[in-house]
Design an enzyme around this catalytic site. Sequence first.
Site, PDB file in Angstrom:
ATOM      1  N   LYS A   1       0.874  -1.187   0.000  1.00 32.34           N
ATOM      2  CA  LYS A   1       0.000   0.000   0.000  1.00 32.34           C
ATOM      3  C   LYS A   1       0.906   1.230   0.000  1.00 32.34           C
ATOM      4  O   LYS A   1       1.682   1.432   0.934  1.00 32.34           O
ATOM      5  CB  LYS A   1      -0.902  -0.015   1.241  1.00 32.34           C
ATOM      6  CG  LYS A   1      -1.729   1.271   1.424  1.00 32.34           C
ATOM      7  CD  LYS A   1      -2.690   1.191   2.621  1.00 32.34           C
ATOM      8  CE  LYS A   1      -3.376   2.521   2.897  1.00 32.34           C
ATOM      9  NZ  LYS A   1      -4.266   2.511   4.071  1.00 32.34           N
TER      10      LYS A   1
ATOM     11  N   ASP B   1      -2.833  10.098   3.166  1.00 36.66           N
ATOM     12  CA  ASP B   1      -4.221   9.679   3.371  1.00 36.66           C
ATOM     13  C   ASP B   1      -4.943  10.717   4.236  1.00 36.66           C
ATOM     14  O   ASP B   1      -4.840  10.708   5.455  1.00 36.66           O
ATOM     15  CB  ASP B   1      -4.245   8.296   4.056  1.00 36.66           C
ATOM     16  CG  ASP B   1      -5.677   7.795   4.279  1.00 36.66           C
ATOM     17  OD1 ASP B   1      -6.611   8.397   3.707  1.00 36.66           O
ATOM     18  OD2 ASP B   1      -5.841   6.800   5.014  1.00 36.66           O
TER      19      ASP B   1
ATOM     20  N   LYS C   1     -10.539  12.653   7.662  1.00 33.84           N
ATOM     21  CA  LYS C   1     -10.040  12.287   9.000  1.00 33.84           C
ATOM     22  C   LYS C   1     -10.111  13.498   9.923  1.00 33.84           C
ATOM     23  O   LYS C   1      -9.891  14.625   9.476  1.00 33.84           O
ATOM     24  CB  LYS C   1      -8.569  11.852   8.906  1.00 33.84           C
ATOM     25  CG  LYS C   1      -8.355  10.465   8.352  1.00 33.84           C
ATOM     26  CD  LYS C   1      -6.888  10.086   8.404  1.00 33.84           C
ATOM     27  CE  LYS C   1      -6.646   8.742   7.746  1.00 33.84           C
ATOM     28  NZ  LYS C   1      -7.257   7.607   8.457  1.00 33.84           N
TER      29      LYS C   1
ATOM     30  N   ASP D   1       1.338   6.402   5.459  1.00 34.22           N
ATOM     31  CA  ASP D   1       0.442   5.425   4.842  1.00 34.22           C
ATOM     32  C   ASP D   1       1.068   4.770   3.603  1.00 34.22           C
ATOM     33  O   ASP D   1       0.453   3.929   2.965  1.00 34.22           O
ATOM     34  CB  ASP D   1      -0.900   6.093   4.497  1.00 34.22           C
ATOM     35  CG  ASP D   1      -2.088   5.164   4.729  1.00 34.22           C
ATOM     36  OD1 ASP D   1      -1.921   4.167   5.444  1.00 34.22           O
ATOM     37  OD2 ASP D   1      -3.168   5.441   4.176  1.00 34.22           O
TER      38      ASP D   1
ATOM     39  N   ASP E   1     -12.356   6.751   3.554  1.00 32.08           N
ATOM     40  CA  ASP E   1     -11.116   6.577   4.319  1.00 32.08           C
ATOM     41  C   ASP E   1     -10.673   5.107   4.340  1.00 32.08           C
ATOM     42  O   ASP E   1      -9.557   4.799   4.741  1.00 32.08           O
ATOM     43  CB  ASP E   1     -11.313   7.106   5.749  1.00 32.08           C
ATOM     44  CG  ASP E   1     -10.000   7.336   6.473  1.00 32.08           C
ATOM     45  OD1 ASP E   1      -8.949   7.303   5.794  1.00 32.08           O
ATOM     46  OD2 ASP E   1     -10.029   7.558   7.694  1.00 32.08           O
TER      47      ASP E   1
ATOM     48  N   GLU F   1      -9.603   3.398   1.996  1.00 27.14           N
ATOM     49  CA  GLU F   1      -9.118   3.480   0.612  1.00 27.14           C
ATOM     50  C   GLU F   1      -8.019   2.472   0.304  1.00 27.14           C
ATOM     51  O   GLU F   1      -7.867   2.052  -0.847  1.00 27.14           O
ATOM     52  CB  GLU F   1      -8.592   4.905   0.330  1.00 27.14           C
ATOM     53  CG  GLU F   1      -7.147   5.201   0.757  1.00 27.14           C
ATOM     54  CD  GLU F   1      -6.885   5.029   2.246  1.00 27.14           C
ATOM     55  OE1 GLU F   1      -7.838   5.154   3.040  1.00 27.14           O
ATOM     56  OE2 GLU F   1      -5.736   4.761   2.630  1.00 27.14           O
TER      57      GLU F   1
ATOM     58  N   ARG G   1      -7.674  -0.656   1.005  1.00 26.81           N
ATOM     59  CA  ARG G   1      -8.169  -1.944   0.514  1.00 26.81           C
ATOM     60  C   ARG G   1      -8.617  -1.844  -0.935  1.00 26.81           C
ATOM     61  O   ARG G   1      -8.589  -2.825  -1.673  1.00 26.81           O
ATOM     62  CB  ARG G   1      -9.286  -2.455   1.439  1.00 26.81           C
ATOM     63  CG  ARG G   1     -10.494  -1.576   1.490  1.00 26.81           C
ATOM     64  CD  ARG G   1     -11.396  -1.898   2.678  1.00 26.81           C
ATOM     65  NE  ARG G   1     -10.864  -1.388   3.942  1.00 26.81           N
ATOM     66  CZ  ARG G   1     -11.416  -1.613   5.133  1.00 26.81           C
ATOM     67  NH1 ARG G   1     -12.506  -2.313   5.231  1.00 26.81           N
ATOM     68  NH2 ARG G   1     -10.878  -1.101   6.220  1.00 26.81           N
TER      69      ARG G   1
HETATM   70  N1  BES Z   1      -4.440   4.500   6.724  1.00 26.40           N
HETATM   71  C1  BES Z   1      -5.551   4.225   7.534  1.00 26.40           C
HETATM   72  C2  BES Z   1      -5.260   3.245   8.671  1.00 26.40           C
HETATM   73  C3  BES Z   1      -4.297   3.694   9.743  1.00 26.40           C
HETATM   74  C4  BES Z   1      -4.770   4.234  10.914  1.00 26.40           C
HETATM   75  C5  BES Z   1      -2.943   3.499   9.592  1.00 26.40           C
HETATM   76  C6  BES Z   1      -3.884   4.611  11.906  1.00 26.40           C
HETATM   77  C7  BES Z   1      -2.062   3.878  10.577  1.00 26.40           C
HETATM   78  C8  BES Z   1      -2.539   4.426  11.748  1.00 26.40           C
HETATM   79  C9  BES Z   1      -6.680   3.621   6.700  1.00 26.40           C
HETATM   80  O1  BES Z   1      -6.729   4.029   5.388  1.00 26.40           O
HETATM   81  C10 BES Z   1      -7.950   4.032   7.340  1.00 26.40           C
HETATM   82  O2  BES Z   1      -8.177   5.186   7.474  1.00 26.40           O
HETATM   83  N2  BES Z   1      -8.738   3.063   7.751  1.00 26.40           N
HETATM   84  C11 BES Z   1      -9.956   3.332   8.412  1.00 26.40           C
HETATM   85  C12 BES Z   1     -10.957   2.287   7.964  1.00 26.40           C
HETATM   86  C13 BES Z   1     -12.352   2.561   8.437  1.00 26.40           C
HETATM   87  C14 BES Z   1     -12.922   3.756   7.724  1.00 26.40           C
HETATM   88  C15 BES Z   1     -13.185   1.321   8.158  1.00 26.40           C
HETATM   89  C16 BES Z   1      -9.732   3.238   9.916  1.00 26.40           C
HETATM   90  O3  BES Z   1      -8.991   2.360  10.339  1.00 26.40           O
HETATM   91  O4  BES Z   1     -10.273   4.065  10.630  1.00 26.40           O
HETATM   92 ZN    ZN Z   2      -4.904   4.624   4.533  1.00 23.06          ZN
HETATM   93 ZN    ZN Z   3      -7.815   5.840   5.099  1.00 23.13          ZN
END
Ligand code: BES
Ligand code: ZN
Ligand code: ZN
Length: 490
Positions: free
Chosen positions: A246, A251, A258, A269, A328, A330, A332
């Site tokens: 990834k 992000d 966020k 990210d 968010d 994204e 996946r």
């Molecule tokens: N890049 C983030 C995940 C992340 C969070 C990485 C904290 C490192 C530290 C990912 O893209 C994300 O935002 N995931 C969301 C998914 C949710 C919307 C289902 C998350 O984990 O909040």
């Molecule tokens: Zn991310």
């Molecule tokens: Zn994200």
Amino acid sequence: MFVELIDKKVADIAADYEIIFIVDKDLGHRFVDDFAEFDFYSYKGDKILNLPSKRKIYVGIKDLNPNSLRNASASALNAIKDLNINSIKIASYNGDCTKISFEAIAEGFLLANYKFDRYKSEKKDSKIEKILISTEDYNSKKIAINEAQIGIDHAHIIAEATNFSRDIVNEIPEIYTPEKMAQDAKNLSLSYLNIECVIHDENYLKSQNMNAFLAVNRASVHPPRLIHLKYTPKQKSIKKVVFVGKGLTYDSGGLSLKPADYMVTMKSDKSGAAAAMGIIMGAAKMELPFEIHAVLGATENMIGGDAYKPDDVLITRSGVTVEVKNTDAEGRLVLADCLDWAQSELEPELLIDMATLTGACVVGLGEYTSGVMGNNYELQSEFKNLASKSGEYLTILEFNEHLKELIKSDIADISNISSSRYGGAITAGIFLDKFIKDEYKDKWLHLDIAGPAYVSKAWGCNPAGASGAGVRACLYYLAKVARNYEKGEK
Ligand code: BES
Ligand code: ZN
Ligand code: ZN
């Protein structure tokens, strides 16, 4: 800084400072004179007694396990790296395996010595240049140098690969765009004869129907890049291994923006992609007997009039349709298209994706541990066991039928988020599994490195900032599989 094995007794080595590990309160240690000042009974394995007047530092260590050795040399270095010294000597601390013990000690120094000070006007450079490890061990016995030297050589490679990955992750998002990642990958291929690099642009992504990847990119002013690196070994390859990373160079969360506090550090990210690049570099330097590919999905996730939206339905490269419920989630989406591409174009025998995929993984496992997921429990266990020797923490997270129900969608094949607030790391893994074809189900591992990829407070041999998570774990795993294979051949 470099670490060197010296075929002399510790006392006969000339150096500015000496590091002594106190193994399990070993009172028989020959430096017993200095112990008056050492509080044995309160040290918990990481206590330090620095005696600048004697030019010695003692570090309490509970055993000779590689992880303890690695952390002890990191602690010692952290305590003395700002002193005006050029060289350090240390005895050998030989555990179960000579190679791994020396590798761990050397790694501790080389990894803890990393810093990212590109944007500091005043740079505080450590004066330490040489770490000299004696062939005499702490019990005054002499050890065989052959395996020890291999361990030290490996440590230099592992540290260089990890620090290369850390530099990529620490670089700021204004500079580190998908195009910059592509240039770095290209440069890597120019520096090593047996690494090739092909960069694909947005027109190629369109021609490949990588619509989920493209949707994530749409509001960014920086075009996406699908980066493909390949390392070909000189010797016969044991297995074709494909890493998918990834590479979100930023992000912001997209329209499902966020909160301000959570956005900070999201330059990290891109850690999965950075790890894959580090692994390719390390594998080439170690001359590992695998054909190794890295497939990096590089893009930003931004906001704007052209942004993809919650409510959109995306038709991925594989044909599986995805309802977007949260922009968010994204990573996946990018990985879905990259994993599909990697399977059909490269036909891997082992497929490992690495991603800072979910906050849920950090909540569940803490900031030190990566989640290992997949469909093949034996492969997951083997990976966890061999890769853990690197000092990275890994835990297996198991899929189950009930969690699989949670990514159903009313209007598309699947939704990009779970309908439950619980189990988010696993449901993200299950989402990726929808893009793994039947013949690759047992050959696939998903590593969620969201916890350890970016370090808020220094720990072990990781300074604050990017840790290079995944690089050591995967290189240790591959090196060990290769060693076991060679042993089996003989
Ligand atoms: N890049 C983030 C995940 C992340 C969070 C990485 C904290 C490192 C530290 C990912 O893209 C994300 O935002 N995931 C969301 C998914 C949710 C919307 C289902 C998350 O984990 O909040
Ligand atoms: Zn991310
Ligand atoms: Zn994200």
